[in-house]
Design a protein around this motif. Structure first.
Motif, mmCIF file in Angstrom:
data_model
loop_
_atom_site.group_PDB
_atom_site.id
_atom_site.type_symbol
_atom_site.label_atom_id
_atom_site.label_comp_id
_atom_site.label_asym_id
_atom_site.label_seq_id
_atom_site.Cartn_x
_atom_site.Cartn_y
_atom_site.Cartn_z
ATOM 1 N N PHE A 16 -11.580 23.206 7.678
ATOM 2 C CA PHE A 16 -12.843 22.657 8.176
ATOM 3 C C PHE A 16 -13.526 23.612 9.153
ATOM 4 O O PHE A 16 -14.753 23.552 9.336
ATOM 5 C CB PHE A 16 -12.619 21.300 8.843
ATOM 6 N N GLU A 17 -12.740 24.513 9.761
ATOM 7 C CA GLU A 17 -13.328 25.489 10.679
ATOM 8 C C GLU A 17 -14.366 26.366 9.982
ATOM 9 O O GLU A 17 -15.326 26.828 10.606
ATOM 10 C CB GLU A 17 -12.231 26.376 11.289
ATOM 11 N N ILE A 18 -14.185 26.606 8.687
ATOM 12 C CA ILE A 18 -15.157 27.401 7.937
ATOM 13 C C ILE A 18 -16.522 26.714 7.952
ATOM 14 O O ILE A 18 -17.570 27.359 8.073
ATOM 15 C CB ILE A 18 -14.672 27.626 6.488
ATOM 16 N N ILE A 19 -16.500 25.395 7.853
ATOM 17 C CA ILE A 19 -17.740 24.624 7.873
ATOM 18 C C ILE A 19 -18.312 24.534 9.286
ATOM 19 O O ILE A 19 -19.479 24.855 9.534
ATOM 20 C CB ILE A 19 -17.493 23.208 7.317
ATOM 21 N N SER A 20 -17.479 24.117 10.232
ATOM 22 C CA SER A 20 -17.984 23.867 11.587
ATOM 23 C C SER A 20 -18.451 25.139 12.282
ATOM 24 O O SER A 20 -19.408 25.116 13.055
ATOM 25 C CB SER A 20 -16.907 23.167 12.426
ATOM 26 N N MET A 21 -17.803 26.273 11.971
ATOM 27 C CA MET A 21 -18.182 27.543 12.595
ATOM 28 C C MET A 21 -19.102 28.378 11.703
ATOM 29 O O MET A 21 -19.446 29.497 12.037
ATOM 30 C CB MET A 21 -16.938 28.359 12.937
ATOM 31 N N ARG A 22 -19.502 27.846 10.542
ATOM 32 C CA ARG A 22 -20.379 28.549 9.586
ATOM 33 C C ARG A 22 -19.814 29.925 9.250
ATOM 34 O O ARG A 22 -20.505 30.957 9.281
ATOM 35 C CB ARG A 22 -21.792 28.725 10.129
ATOM 36 N N VAL A 23 -18.531 29.937 8.942
ATOM 37 C CA VAL A 23 -17.832 31.186 8.655
ATOM 38 C C VAL A 23 -18.138 31.646 7.234
ATOM 39 O O VAL A 23 -18.133 30.847 6.295
ATOM 40 C CB VAL A 23 -16.302 31.007 8.822
ATOM 41 N N THR A 24 -18.369 32.924 7.063
ATOM 42 C CA THR A 24 -18.507 33.513 5.730
ATOM 43 C C THR A 24 -17.171 34.144 5.351
ATOM 44 O O THR A 24 -16.666 35.011 6.073
ATOM 45 C CB THR A 24 -19.596 34.595 5.704
ATOM 46 N N MET A 25 -16.619 33.724 4.233
ATOM 47 C CA MET A 25 -15.354 34.278 3.743
ATOM 48 C C MET A 25 -15.614 34.845 2.354
ATOM 49 O O MET A 25 -16.010 34.132 1.444
ATOM 50 C CB MET A 25 -14.272 33.204 3.686
ATOM 51 N N GLN A 26 -15.402 36.144 2.208
ATOM 52 C CA GLN A 26 -15.703 36.802 0.936
ATOM 53 C C GLN A 26 -14.532 37.666 0.482
ATOM 54 O O GLN A 26 -14.008 38.482 1.237
ATOM 55 C CB GLN A 26 -16.951 37.683 1.068
ATOM 56 N N GLY A 27 -14.154 37.478 -0.776
ATOM 57 C CA GLY A 27 -13.158 38.339 -1.379
ATOM 58 C C GLY A 27 -13.824 39.560 -1.994
ATOM 59 O O GLY A 27 -15.016 39.549 -2.305
ATOM 60 N N PHE A 28 -13.048 40.632 -2.166
ATOM 61 C CA PHE A 28 -13.602 41.841 -2.772
ATOM 62 C C PHE A 28 -12.483 42.680 -3.355
ATOM 63 O O PHE A 28 -11.307 42.513 -3.030
ATOM 64 C CB PHE A 28 -14.390 42.657 -1.748
ATOM 65 N N ILE A 29 -12.850 43.594 -4.218
ATOM 66 C CA ILE A 29 -11.963 44.617 -4.750
ATOM 67 C C ILE A 29 -12.627 45.955 -4.435
ATOM 68 O O ILE A 29 -13.849 46.096 -4.530
ATOM 69 C CB ILE A 29 -11.761 44.439 -6.264
ATOM 70 N N VAL A 30 -11.834 46.947 -4.069
ATOM 71 C CA VAL A 30 -12.400 48.204 -3.591
ATOM 72 C C VAL A 30 -13.315 48.861 -4.627
ATOM 73 O O VAL A 30 -14.286 49.540 -4.272
ATOM 74 C CB VAL A 30 -11.279 49.166 -3.153
ATOM 75 N N SER A 31 -13.052 48.631 -5.901
ATOM 76 C CA SER A 31 -13.901 49.214 -6.942
ATOM 77 C C SER A 31 -15.307 48.607 -6.953
ATOM 78 O O SER A 31 -16.218 49.156 -7.578
ATOM 79 C CB SER A 31 -13.252 49.063 -8.316
ATOM 80 N N ASP A 32 -15.496 47.485 -6.251
ATOM 81 C CA ASP A 32 -16.837 46.897 -6.133
ATOM 82 C C ASP A 32 -17.790 47.827 -5.389
ATOM 83 O O ASP A 32 -19.009 47.733 -5.547
ATOM 84 C CB ASP A 32 -16.787 45.565 -5.366
ATOM 85 N N PHE A 33 -17.220 48.700 -4.548
ATOM 86 C CA PHE A 33 -18.034 49.486 -3.627
ATOM 87 C C PHE A 33 -17.766 50.986 -3.767
ATOM 88 O O PHE A 33 -17.675 51.711 -2.775
ATOM 89 C CB PHE A 33 -17.769 49.039 -2.187
#
Length: 347
Positions: A272-289
């Protein structure tokens, strides 16, 4: 070269594992060494990159359409990053003796498209294996994660789990010495690893194995909240950090090694902390960049040359026979190695 053999050893994926890698997972085979065609090169492998992500590639729970990376089928040689020398070439890009790194498999020799490998990044005075550790893919991952996902900036409070590992130790040093974070907190397993993480740039490192971990993490934050959390672990450690995220903070979801072996059940109480603190959580793979890799290489190489990026202790290099490759790789999941785990094949 006249001493190139007709066949070579290769470790294949014999049976995709479920909860645990077993003696049935891999099998040693003899395979033909294929002559390079036009545009191709033949490479003799000297070092293998050992990465936790490899465990996810071979899981029997993963379907091809949702694969995290390569999707080997049973009978394929085990995928792996490598560092090796060109022993035969039909590519205008390469000559015999060139040191290259790229992606192939657990094989003594590999035949590859000359455009599919890269010149091994080197720094004068350092071992050639630096191309797989300090200047390797894990450091590219740390840089891209902090920049493109975490938007790390000067003055941030940054927490990094798996801080004694390959990606984590690079992220600690970059956060402190390149991004100029206000406070860098590492999380690692055991007092020895924590002391080492503090020597490479962390203001403090917290031992997740301690019974007082939750209190120690709170104390390390010293009344502050986390702007960027670089997560290499997930599970209960992610859950603990969630309770301290700042409003509009960012979580860089890079790895989840806590669930790679075993049932994968990771209870979460603080989502719920993700909601209450408006946290952005993003997955990635190094080949994306990949467009950021040249910048990452230049930044890290400069830090190394300026003695602001520690290389000593950031790789665990294990010299092994070809027959022992899986045994070395499985050290990733025992927590014994520090920094990047590299297999150096015995000559």
């Amino acid at each position: 070269m006249s001493n190139i053999p007709k066949t070579c050893k290769a470790w294949i994926l014999k049976e995709k594992p479920g909860e645990q890698v077993t003696d049935k997972t891999f099998a040693l085979e003899e395979r033909e060494v294929r002559e390079p065609a036009d545009g191709e090169i033949l490479v003799k492998i000297a070092y293998f990159s050992n990465d936790p992500a490899q465990r996810t590639w071979i899981s029997n729970k993963v379907v091809k359409e949702r694969a995290y990376g390569p999707y080997p089928v049973e009978g394929d040689a085990m995928p792996s990053g490598f560092l090796g020398r060109v022993v035969k070439t039909k590519s205008d890009k390469w000559k015999e003796g060139d040191l290259v790194n790229g992606f192939a498999s657990w094989s003594e020799y590999v035949t590859l498209n000359g455009a599919a490998v890269f010149p091994a990044r080197q720094v004068e005075g350092y071992p050639e294996s630096i191309a797989l550790s300090t200047l390797g893919m894990t450091s590219m991952t740390a840089f891209c994660g902090l920049t493109r996902v975490g938007a790390c900036k000067e003055g941030d409070v940054v927490v990094i789990s798996g801080a004694a590992g390959a990606t984590g130790s690079a992220a600690v040093q970059l956060a402190k010495h390149h991004f100029k974070a206000k406070r860098v907190i590492g999380i690692a397993g055991g007092p020895d690893k924590c002391r080492w993480v503090e020597t490479i740039g962390a203001d403090v490192c917290v031992d997740y194995k301690s019974s007082s971990f939750a209190d120690d993490l709170k104390k390390a934050l010293d009344g502050q909240f986390v702007n960027v959390y670089f997560d290499n672990v997930s599970g209960t450690i992610l859950d603990a950090v969630l309770a301290h995220m700042a409003r509009h903070s960012r979580i860089v979801a890079c790895g989840a090694i806590a669930g790679y072996e075993g049932s994968g059940v990771m209870p979460m109480k603080n989502l719920f902390e993700i909601i209450s603190m408006r946290v952005t959580m993003q997955g990635f793979i190094v080949s994306d960049f990949m467009d950021s890799w040249p910048e990452a290489s230049a930044v890290i190489k400069k830090l190394v040359e300026e003695k602001k990026f520690v290389t000593e202790g950031t790789e665990t290099k294990v010299e092994a026979s070809f027959e022992d490759i899986p045994k070395v790789w499985k050290r990733l999941f025992s927590g014994h190695n520090q920094g990047k785990l590299i297999t150096q094949l015995k000559a």
